[in-house]
Design an enzyme around this catalytic site. Structure first.
Site, mmCIF file in Angstrom:
data_model
loop_
_atom_site.group_PDB
_atom_site.id
_atom_site.type_symbol
_atom_site.label_atom_id
_atom_site.label_comp_id
_atom_site.label_asym_id
_atom_site.label_seq_id
_atom_site.Cartn_x
_atom_site.Cartn_y
_atom_site.Cartn_z
ATOM 1 N N CYS A 191 -1.418 -3.322 6.594
ATOM 2 C CA CYS A 191 -1.581 -2.084 7.262
ATOM 3 C C CYS A 191 -2.871 -2.151 8.173
ATOM 4 O O CYS A 191 -2.855 -1.264 8.945
ATOM 5 C CB CYS A 191 -1.636 -0.916 6.352
ATOM 6 S SG CYS A 191 -2.817 -0.696 5.371
ATOM 7 N N HIS A 247 -4.818 -6.399 3.634
ATOM 8 C CA HIS A 247 -4.221 -5.227 4.046
ATOM 9 C C HIS A 247 -3.361 -5.207 5.105
ATOM 10 O O HIS A 247 -4.096 -5.332 5.919
ATOM 11 C CB HIS A 247 -4.779 -3.793 3.391
ATOM 12 C CG HIS A 247 -5.331 -3.530 2.296
ATOM 13 N ND1 HIS A 247 -5.070 -2.456 1.508
ATOM 14 C CD2 HIS A 247 -6.226 -4.398 1.419
ATOM 15 C CE1 HIS A 247 -5.476 -2.721 0.446
ATOM 16 N NE2 HIS A 247 -6.416 -3.697 0.314
ATOM 17 N N GLN A 277 -5.564 -0.325 -3.673
ATOM 18 C CA GLN A 277 -6.299 -1.373 -4.521
ATOM 19 C C GLN A 277 -7.148 -0.793 -5.543
ATOM 20 O O GLN A 277 -7.202 -1.373 -6.654
ATOM 21 C CB GLN A 277 -6.997 -2.269 -3.344
ATOM 22 C CG GLN A 277 -7.489 -3.542 -4.164
ATOM 23 C CD GLN A 277 -8.139 -4.334 -2.895
ATOM 24 O OE1 GLN A 277 -7.441 -4.595 -2.006
ATOM 25 N NE2 GLN A 277 -9.416 -5.080 -3.280
ATOM 26 N N CYS A 317 0.741 -1.212 0.132
ATOM 27 C CA CYS A 317 0.108 0.110 -0.102
ATOM 28 C C CYS A 317 0.863 1.279 0.119
ATOM 29 O O CYS A 317 1.918 1.340 0.476
ATOM 30 C CB CYS A 317 -1.081 0.069 1.087
ATOM 31 S SG CYS A 317 -0.161 0.539 2.683
ATOM 32 N N GLU A 318 0.572 2.162 -0.776
ATOM 33 C CA GLU A 318 1.237 3.382 -0.930
ATOM 34 C C GLU A 318 1.075 4.414 0.495
ATOM 35 O O GLU A 318 1.797 5.419 0.488
ATOM 36 C CB GLU A 318 0.980 4.220 -2.046
ATOM 37 C CG GLU A 318 -0.465 4.904 -2.139
ATOM 38 C CD GLU A 318 -0.769 5.542 -3.379
ATOM 39 O OE1 GLU A 318 -0.228 5.136 -4.538
ATOM 40 O OE2 GLU A 318 -1.406 6.602 -3.429
ATOM 41 N N HIS A 319 0.276 3.735 1.271
ATOM 42 C CA HIS A 319 0.265 4.888 2.533
ATOM 43 C C HIS A 319 1.017 4.380 3.601
ATOM 44 O O HIS A 319 1.381 5.338 4.397
ATOM 45 C CB HIS A 319 -1.607 4.848 2.942
ATOM 46 C CG HIS A 319 -2.267 5.159 2.080
ATOM 47 N ND1 HIS A 319 -3.424 4.632 1.557
ATOM 48 C CD2 HIS A 319 -2.196 6.384 0.960
ATOM 49 C CE1 HIS A 319 -4.181 5.366 0.769
ATOM 50 N NE2 HIS A 319 -3.363 6.354 0.126
ATOM 51 N N HIS A 320 1.200 2.953 3.767
ATOM 52 C CA HIS A 320 2.140 2.573 4.779
ATOM 53 C C HIS A 320 3.203 1.814 4.447
ATOM 54 O O HIS A 320 4.050 1.211 5.235
ATOM 55 C CB HIS A 320 1.300 1.618 5.887
ATOM 56 C CG HIS A 320 0.050 2.512 6.474
ATOM 57 N ND1 HIS A 320 -1.140 2.294 5.737
ATOM 58 C CD2 HIS A 320 -0.131 3.350 7.416
ATOM 59 C CE1 HIS A 320 -2.019 3.194 6.558
ATOM 60 N NE2 HIS A 320 -1.336 3.803 7.574
HETATM 61 ZN ZN ZN Z 1 -1.994 1.211 4.144
#
Ligand code: ZN
Length: 199
Positions: free
Chosen positions: A156, A154, A126, A85-88
């Site tokens: 995260c 996920h 996603q 995931c590009e956030h975490h």
């Molecule tokens: Zn994430």
């Protein structure tokens, strides 16, 4: 490991960044067990993010037409993927199901899996990955329609934050006849039976 051709960052700089994170977490990056870790992490990143060095559209460009007039739906289900995931920058593990109705041209089934890999092996959301896979197939192969369903767990969400295990997210993108014709869409969803035990 060869550096990514698109990246201005050297191997040494990447390894230094890993040492910084180790230290920030409270570790001593000079202790024996961690000496090779920055190199290993940089190598792992080269593998996990190899998608930036691939052109998924090229996989859809090589087609064949001798299919004896086959014009029914083609479905490849349970294509396993590992993304992040590009956030975490945490792993997303799941499967992709792809279906399309050819318009005179088909691709080798391994090419569909390669398109999935090329997008999965990047930092992702996603929903975005689902759209990218469907749009790549629709825009380059130009079938009558394409459907993509992605399932993903996920990390995260399972290993931090709200710590919910066993949750998987399902996203879909339908284009052409898969979008416009409810029967085509229903046929595809029947083929893949998302969320149902089938083994
Ligand atoms: Zn994430």
């Amino acid at each position: 490991m060869a550096e990514s051709p698109k990246s201005p960052v050297t191997q040494a700089q990447a390894e230094a960044a890993v040492r910084t994170l180790l230290e920030w977490a409270g570790e001593d990056p000079t202790r024996e067990g961690l000496l090779d870790t920055p190199r290993r992490v940089a190598e792992a990143y080269g593998d996990w993010f190899s998608g930036y060095r691939e052109d998924p559209r090229a996989y859809m460009a090589r087609t064949f037409e001798e299919v004896a007039g086959y014009d029914e739906m083609i479905v490849l289900r349970d294509i396993e993927y590992e993304s992040h995931c590009e956030h975490h920058m945490a792993p997303i593990i799941g499967r992709v199901h792809v279906g399309y109705v050819p318009n005179g041209r088909v691709v080798g089934i391994s090419k569909l899996a390669r398109v999935v890999e090329a997008y999965a092996r990047r930092f992702q959301v996603q929903e975005k990955m689902t759209a990218q896979i469907a749009d790549c197939i629709q825009d380059v192969l130009q079938p009558l329609g394409v459907g993509v369903v992605v399932e993903g767990a996920h990390e995260c969400m399972t290993t931090r934050g709200i710590h919910k295990r066993g949750v998987s997210m399902v996203t879909s993108r339908m284009r052409g006849s898969f979008h416009d014709d409810a029967r085509t869409r229903a046929e595809f969803l029947r083929f893949i039976e998302v969320g149902q035990a089938r083994r």
